[in-house]
Scaffold this motif. Sequence first.
Motif, PDB file in Angstrom:
ATOM      1  N   ALA A   1       0.845  -1.311   0.090  1.00  0.00           N
ATOM      2  CA  ALA A   1       0.041   0.234   0.057  1.00  0.00           C
ATOM      3  C   ALA A   1       0.990   1.321  -0.039  1.00  0.00           C
ATOM      4  CB  ALA A   1      -1.095  -0.088   1.078  1.00  0.00           C
ATOM      5  N   LEU A   2       2.012   1.356   0.720  1.00  0.00           N
ATOM      6  CA  LEU A   2       2.813   2.509   0.707  1.00  0.00           C
ATOM      7  C   LEU A   2       3.646   2.474  -0.528  1.00  0.00           C
ATOM      8  CD1 LEU A   2       3.982   3.077   4.293  1.00  0.00           C
ATOM      9  CD2 LEU A   2       2.249   3.897   3.203  1.00  0.00           C
ATOM     10  N   ILE A   3       4.056   1.440  -0.965  1.00  0.00           N
ATOM     11  CA  ILE A   3       4.961   1.509  -2.280  1.00  0.00           C
ATOM     12  C   ILE A   3       3.924   2.037  -3.281  1.00  0.00           C
ATOM     13  CG2 ILE A   3       5.872   0.080  -4.096  1.00  0.00           C
ATOM     14  CD1 ILE A   3       6.788  -1.762  -1.880  1.00  0.00           C
ATOM     15  N   ASP A   4       2.743   1.609  -3.399  1.00  0.00           N
ATOM     16  CA  ASP A   4       1.889   2.113  -4.573  1.00  0.00           C
ATOM     17  C   ASP A   4       1.579   3.595  -4.044  1.00  0.00           C
ATOM     18  OD1 ASP A   4      -0.083   1.225  -6.463  1.00  0.00           O
ATOM     19  OD2 ASP A   4      -1.665   2.410  -5.140  1.00  0.00           O
TER      20      ASP A   4
ATOM     21  N   THR B   1      10.311  -9.046  -1.339  1.00  0.00           N
ATOM     22  CA  THR B   1      10.170  -9.561  -2.425  1.00  0.00           C
ATOM     23  C   THR B   1       8.678  -9.835  -2.829  1.00  0.00           C
ATOM     24  OG1 THR B   1      10.520 -11.606  -1.628  1.00  0.00           O
ATOM     25  CG2 THR B   1      12.382 -10.625  -2.396  1.00  0.00           C
ATOM     26  N   LYS B   2       7.843 -10.428  -1.858  1.00  0.00           N
ATOM     27  CA  LYS B   2       6.411 -10.592  -2.164  1.00  0.00           C
ATOM     28  C   LYS B   2       5.701  -8.938  -2.303  1.00  0.00           C
ATOM     29  CE  LYS B   2       5.552 -14.843   0.266  1.00  0.00           C
ATOM     30  NZ  LYS B   2       4.786 -15.450   1.574  1.00  0.00           N
ATOM     31  N   SER B   3       6.324  -8.156  -1.844  1.00  0.00           N
ATOM     32  CA  SER B   3       5.738  -6.660  -1.958  1.00  0.00           C
ATOM     33  C   SER B   3       6.242  -6.149  -3.500  1.00  0.00           C
ATOM     34  CB  SER B   3       6.366  -5.833  -1.107  1.00  0.00           C
ATOM     35  OG  SER B   3       5.943  -6.097   0.371  1.00  0.00           O
ATOM     36  N   GLY B   4       6.648  -6.878  -4.275  1.00  0.00           N
ATOM     37  CA  GLY B   4       7.031  -6.569  -5.538  1.00  0.00           C
ATOM     38  C   GLY B   4       8.436  -5.944  -5.870  1.00  0.00           C
ATOM     39  N   MET B   5       9.613  -6.167  -4.810  1.00  0.00           N
ATOM     40  CA  MET B   5      10.801  -5.802  -4.854  1.00  0.00           C
ATOM     41  C   MET B   5      11.732  -6.676  -5.278  1.00  0.00           C
ATOM     42  SD  MET B   5      11.280  -3.284  -1.568  1.00  0.00           S
ATOM     43  CE  MET B   5      10.781  -1.516  -1.886  1.00  0.00           C
ATOM     44  N   ARG B   6      12.873  -6.381  -5.955  1.00  0.00           N
ATOM     45  CA  ARG B   6      13.829  -7.540  -6.371  1.00  0.00           C
ATOM     46  C   ARG B   6      14.885  -7.268  -5.343  1.00  0.00           C
ATOM     47  NH1 ARG B   6      16.149  -3.875  -8.507  1.00  0.00           N
ATOM     48  NH2 ARG B   6      15.049  -2.365  -9.997  1.00  0.00           N
ATOM     49  N   THR B   7      15.822  -8.188  -5.233  1.00  0.00           N
ATOM     50  CA  THR B   7      16.945  -8.054  -4.445  1.00  0.00           C
ATOM     51  C   THR B   7      18.211  -7.442  -5.356  1.00  0.00           C
ATOM     52  OG1 THR B   7      16.535  -9.939  -3.195  1.00  0.00           O
ATOM     53  CG2 THR B   7      18.816  -9.185  -2.985  1.00  0.00           C
TER      54      THR B   7
ATOM     55  N   GLU C   1       8.704  -0.683 -13.365  1.00  0.00           N
ATOM     56  CA  GLU C   1       8.345  -2.413 -12.880  1.00  0.00           C
ATOM     57  C   GLU C   1       7.294  -2.572 -12.007  1.00  0.00           C
ATOM     58  OE1 GLU C   1      13.214  -3.602 -12.078  1.00  0.00           O
ATOM     59  OE2 GLU C   1      11.982  -2.529 -10.234  1.00  0.00           O
ATOM     60  N   TRP C   2       6.818  -1.611 -11.266  1.00  0.00           N
ATOM     61  CA  TRP C   2       5.551  -1.622 -10.673  1.00  0.00           C
ATOM     62  C   TRP C   2       4.336  -1.518 -11.643  1.00  0.00           C
ATOM     63  CZ3 TRP C   2       5.051  -2.817  -5.481  1.00  0.00           C
ATOM     64  CH2 TRP C   2       3.610  -2.752  -5.030  1.00  0.00           C
ATOM     65  N   LYS C   3       4.540  -0.688 -12.543  1.00  0.00           N
ATOM     66  CA  LYS C   3       3.503  -0.404 -13.681  1.00  0.00           C
ATOM     67  C   LYS C   3       3.681  -1.829 -14.371  1.00  0.00           C
ATOM     68  CE  LYS C   3       2.064   3.321 -16.326  1.00  0.00           C
ATOM     69  NZ  LYS C   3       2.316   4.632 -16.905  1.00  0.00           N
ATOM     70  N   GLN C   4       4.657  -2.055 -14.841  1.00  0.00           N
ATOM     71  CA  GLN C   4       4.690  -3.501 -15.540  1.00  0.00           C
ATOM     72  C   GLN C   4       3.971  -4.643 -14.879  1.00  0.00           C
ATOM     73  OE1 GLN C   4       8.479  -4.551 -17.011  1.00  0.00           O
ATOM     74  NE2 GLN C   4       7.950  -5.571 -18.533  1.00  0.00           N
ATOM     75  N   ALA C   5       4.288  -4.612 -13.786  1.00  0.00           N
ATOM     76  CA  ALA C   5       3.733  -5.888 -12.995  1.00  0.00           C
ATOM     77  C   ALA C   5       2.138  -5.595 -12.826  1.00  0.00           C
ATOM     78  CB  ALA C   5       4.257  -5.932 -11.652  1.00  0.00           C
ATOM     79  N   GLN C   6       1.528  -4.632 -13.247  1.00  0.00           N
ATOM     80  CA  GLN C   6       0.161  -4.298 -13.245  1.00  0.00           C
ATOM     81  C   GLN C   6      -0.311  -4.021 -11.894  1.00  0.00           C
ATOM     82  OE1 GLN C   6      -1.851  -7.422 -15.342  1.00  0.00           O
ATOM     83  NE2 GLN C   6      -1.237  -6.954 -17.309  1.00  0.00           N
ATOM     84  N   LEU C   7       0.654  -3.519 -11.094  1.00  0.00           N
ATOM     85  CA  LEU C   7       0.291  -3.151  -9.679  1.00  0.00           C
ATOM     86  C   LEU C   7       0.099  -1.729  -9.804  1.00  0.00           C
ATOM     87  CD1 LEU C   7       3.382  -4.904  -8.039  1.00  0.00           C
ATOM     88  CD2 LEU C   7       0.658  -5.617  -8.022  1.00  0.00           C
ATOM     89  N   LEU C   8       0.319  -0.931 -10.774  1.00  0.00           N
ATOM     90  CA  LEU C   8      -0.082   0.437 -10.874  1.00  0.00           C
ATOM     91  C   LEU C   8      -0.745   0.701 -12.275  1.00  0.00           C
ATOM     92  CD1 LEU C   8       0.685   3.180  -9.639  1.00  0.00           C
ATOM     93  CD2 LEU C   8       2.598   3.256 -10.737  1.00  0.00           C
ATOM     94  N   ASP C   9      -1.732   1.334 -12.218  1.00  0.00           N
ATOM     95  CA  ASP C   9      -2.786   1.564 -13.347  1.00  0.00           C
ATOM     96  C   ASP C   9      -2.110   2.831 -14.180  1.00  0.00           C
ATOM     97  OD1 ASP C   9      -4.521  -0.029 -12.727  1.00  0.00           O
ATOM     98  OD2 ASP C   9      -5.897   1.355 -11.487  1.00  0.00           O
TER      99      ASP C   9
END
Length: 190
Positions: free
Chosen positions: A120-123, A150-156, A182-190
């Motif tokens: 939610a905060l990343i978004d 990592t489950k929040s959408g981050m990579r190491t 990356e967030w947008k591409q993962a469809q986590l951001l419209d």
Amino acid sequence: MSRPSYPIATARLLLRPYAEADYPALCDLFARPEVMRYFDQGPLAPESVRELLADRIGNVALEREGDYLSLVVTLKDDPDTAIGNVMLHWTSEQHGGATVGYTLHPGHWGHGYATEATRALIDLGFREVELHRIVGKLDARNTASHRVLTKSGMRTEANLVESKLVKSEWTSEIVCAVLRSEWKQAQLLD
């Protein structure tokens, strides 16, 4: 710049500003050795929790570089009881950077709440502040926290070997990150 509408609702959680009434729950949270295991300081005394609460009560907006958005995490069915906290720190306006962090009461570990609150905060950071990059840093021994990021959408991105002295022990630090693209591409951001 962003001052969100509160509370921020997720599927199961509410993220809201700190209140004086959160003091007992925060004392319980930060007094626990298992919660403070990977932090520089040990369990916090009540006076230190009082200072922490006073500092965080006003952190409700990201208006300029250096600001922190510090929020209490509650369950939707119990909005008055803090089960943890999340933070978004705007580290660079020029580079569009921020860091994210969280702490959760052990009684609520293993249910995905830290991941849900962190997402939610990343978004919010990407949607409302239009950040470019959000980073999470953690003690390499804290494998559960690594899973949250990592489950929040981050990579190491990095493992900084023996880069920090924590409680008289050299520890390694893991750096995770996600870009707005990356967030947008993962469809986590419209």
